[in-house]
Scaffold this motif. Structure first.
Motif, mmCIF file in Angstrom:
data_model
loop_
_atom_site.group_PDB
_atom_site.id
_atom_site.type_symbol
_atom_site.label_atom_id
_atom_site.label_comp_id
_atom_site.label_asym_id
_atom_site.label_seq_id
_atom_site.Cartn_x
_atom_site.Cartn_y
_atom_site.Cartn_z
ATOM 1 N N TRP A 21 0.843 -1.182 0.000
ATOM 2 C CA TRP A 21 0.000 0.000 0.000
ATOM 3 C C TRP A 21 0.881 1.234 0.000
ATOM 4 O O TRP A 21 1.897 1.270 0.710
ATOM 5 N N THR A 22 0.533 2.228 -0.809
ATOM 6 C CA THR A 22 1.272 3.480 -0.768
ATOM 7 C C THR A 22 0.312 4.655 -0.925
ATOM 8 O O THR A 22 -0.677 4.552 -1.661
ATOM 9 N N THR A 23 0.620 5.741 -0.238
ATOM 10 C CA THR A 23 -0.188 6.957 -0.400
ATOM 11 C C THR A 23 0.491 7.909 -1.383
ATOM 12 O O THR A 23 -0.078 8.935 -1.747
ATOM 13 N N ASP A 24 1.701 7.567 -1.802
ATOM 14 C CA ASP A 24 2.405 8.389 -2.787
ATOM 15 C C ASP A 24 2.112 7.865 -4.192
ATOM 16 O O ASP A 24 1.415 6.870 -4.360
ATOM 17 N N ASP A 25 2.690 8.490 -5.178
ATOM 18 C CA ASP A 25 2.590 7.991 -6.552
ATOM 19 C C ASP A 25 3.251 6.613 -6.608
ATOM 20 O O ASP A 25 4.439 6.474 -6.311
ATOM 21 N N PRO A 26 2.492 5.588 -6.968
ATOM 22 C CA PRO A 26 3.066 4.232 -6.953
ATOM 23 C C PRO A 26 4.260 4.084 -7.899
ATOM 24 O O PRO A 26 5.117 3.225 -7.691
ATOM 25 N N LEU A 27 4.310 4.930 -8.932
ATOM 26 C CA LEU A 27 5.433 4.829 -9.871
ATOM 27 C C LEU A 27 6.742 5.288 -9.232
ATOM 28 O O LEU A 27 7.823 5.008 -9.742
ATOM 29 N N ASP A 28 6.619 6.000 -8.095
ATOM 30 C CA ASP A 28 7.812 6.403 -7.343
ATOM 31 C C ASP A 28 8.159 5.411 -6.238
ATOM 32 O O ASP A 28 9.099 5.619 -5.481
ATOM 33 N N HIS A 29 7.358 4.350 -6.136
ATOM 34 C CA HIS A 29 7.607 3.365 -5.080
ATOM 35 C C HIS A 29 8.978 2.723 -5.278
ATOM 36 O O HIS A 29 9.430 2.509 -6.408
ATOM 37 N N LYS A 30 9.595 2.437 -4.159
ATOM 38 C CA LYS A 30 10.928 1.829 -4.138
ATOM 39 C C LYS A 30 11.087 0.624 -5.076
ATOM 40 O O LYS A 30 12.128 0.446 -5.705
ATOM 41 N N LEU A 31 10.037 -0.204 -5.166
ATOM 42 C CA LEU A 31 10.151 -1.415 -5.985
ATOM 43 C C LEU A 31 9.880 -1.165 -7.472
ATOM 44 O O LEU A 31 10.104 -2.039 -8.301
ATOM 45 N N ILE A 32 9.393 0.026 -7.789
ATOM 46 C CA ILE A 32 8.963 0.304 -9.162
ATOM 47 C C ILE A 32 9.829 1.359 -9.839
ATOM 48 O O ILE A 32 10.074 1.316 -11.044
ATOM 49 N N ARG A 33 10.336 2.261 -9.020
ATOM 50 C CA ARG A 33 11.092 3.418 -9.509
ATOM 51 C C ARG A 33 12.225 3.052 -10.461
ATOM 52 O O ARG A 33 12.431 3.691 -11.485
ATOM 53 N N HIS A 34 12.976 2.034 -10.091
ATOM 54 C CA HIS A 34 14.199 1.716 -10.838
ATOM 55 C C HIS A 34 13.957 0.876 -12.086
ATOM 56 O O HIS A 34 14.905 0.555 -12.807
ATOM 57 N N LEU A 35 12.704 0.490 -12.345
ATOM 58 C CA LEU A 35 12.424 -0.465 -13.421
ATOM 59 C C LEU A 35 12.662 0.128 -14.810
ATOM 60 O O LEU A 35 12.459 1.321 -15.036
ATOM 61 N N GLY A 36 13.060 -0.713 -15.729
ATOM 62 C CA GLY A 36 13.281 -0.325 -17.113
ATOM 63 C C GLY A 36 11.969 -0.069 -17.837
ATOM 64 O O GLY A 36 10.894 -0.160 -17.249
#
Length: 271
Positions: free
Chosen positions: A117-132
């Motif tokens: 669960w995140t209240t921030d932009d999920p695209l900035d989530h730690k697990l998603i941010r670095h993705l290609g």
DNA sequence: ATGCGGACCTGTTAGC
DNA sequence: TGCTAACAGGTCCGCA
């Protein structure tokens, strides 16, 4: 189970029953998945409306007004829509029950999946941010892939399965795309020519789109949101075909291990 | 930075 | 037939 086509098939299948619906309650029977399901999830989602359901890489993003639920199916996860009450079975870990009477049931025998669960932009989530990049986006092209591959010594198969390079290419479709492009999976990524990367990019897009059309690949237990299997298995040219004749030249398909994953190829068609 | 191996967990299958 | 080991669609993390 799920690679990109299976996740996309799931998203399309459940979206009509989920988007715009009000959540009545969340039932959690098993919290210990890849990461523990946050304790706040029930409270955060109760009485909220799912505004939209999107996909980034193999994550499903359930957007509400106050945050976003990120769900990953891992290796053996599946989601299905229940139109009425059904007794949960052994690995049915979570139900999201809607006011409509439908519910969404998450099953995952191996517990490699996750719900966050995140209240921030999920695209900035730690697990998603670095993705290609997304493989089906315009940004994923041969110029990009060629540039990223220079001086890389690893096998091209493990290179295209690296989510920092491109997302959504799992073991089945990496094998299939390399066959379609006529590239030996053991080739060093840094030694492959621009022309062959162009073929590979086309092959990756083609195989993923084709698999989405067929509802994904069911090897043993993948089901879509309606509980039905995918039919791309019939189209597989090399994956899980060790010893069988290549459909192109009749040479028996070989199996080796690369990066601890089974790798299938035709030594005549792929060099 | 890159590349490799181990870890998470349960069920099914291959092989003795 | 029955036991055991190996393997399975993912991917994060830590180490060299």
């Amino acid at each position: 189970m799920p690679e990109l086509p299976e996740v996309e098939t799931t998203r399309k299948g459940i979206a009509p029953y989920v988007v715009g619906q009000i959540i009545k309650e969340i039932i959690i029977r098993e919290r210990q998945l890849r990461w523990p399901i946050p304790l706040s999830l029930k409270r955060s989602l109760k009485s909220k409306i799912i505004k939209k359901l999107e996909r980034r890489a193999k994550y499903l993003l359930f957007y509400t007004d106050n945050g976003c639920m990120l769900l990953h199916l891992g290796m053996s996860g599946s989601l299905r829509v229940l139109r009425e009450k059904q007794t949960p079975e052994k690995h049915d870990h979570v139900d999201i029950v809607f006011e409509s009477g439908c519910s969404l049931r998450f099953r995952d025998p191996r517990k490699f999946g996750s719900i966050l669960w995140t209240t921030d932009d999920p695209l900035d989530h730690k697990l998603i941010r670095h993705l290609g990049p997304e493989p089906l986006s315009e940004g994923f092209d041969s110029t990009y892939l060629y540039a990223r591959s220079r001086k890389r010594t690893q096998a091209i198969k493990t290179f295209i399965m690296d989510s920092r390079i491109v997302v959504g290419v799992g073991n089945i479709y990496a094998n299939e795309a390399l066959f379609m492009a006529g590239i030996n999976p053991s080739q060093k990524a840094g030694k492959v020519s621009k022309v062959r990367y162009e073929k590979l990019v086309v092959a990756i897009k083609r195989v993923l789109n084709s698999a989405i059309e067929k509802g994904g690949t069911t090897l043993r237990d993948f089901i879509n949101g309606e509980g039905n299997p995918g039919y791309f298995r019939n189209e597989l040219q090399v994956y899980d075909r060790k010893g069988e004749a290549c459909n192109n030249c009749k040479t028996p398909i070989k199996m080796i291990r690369l990066g601890q994953r089974s790798t299938f190829y035709c030594c005549f068609c792929q060099r």
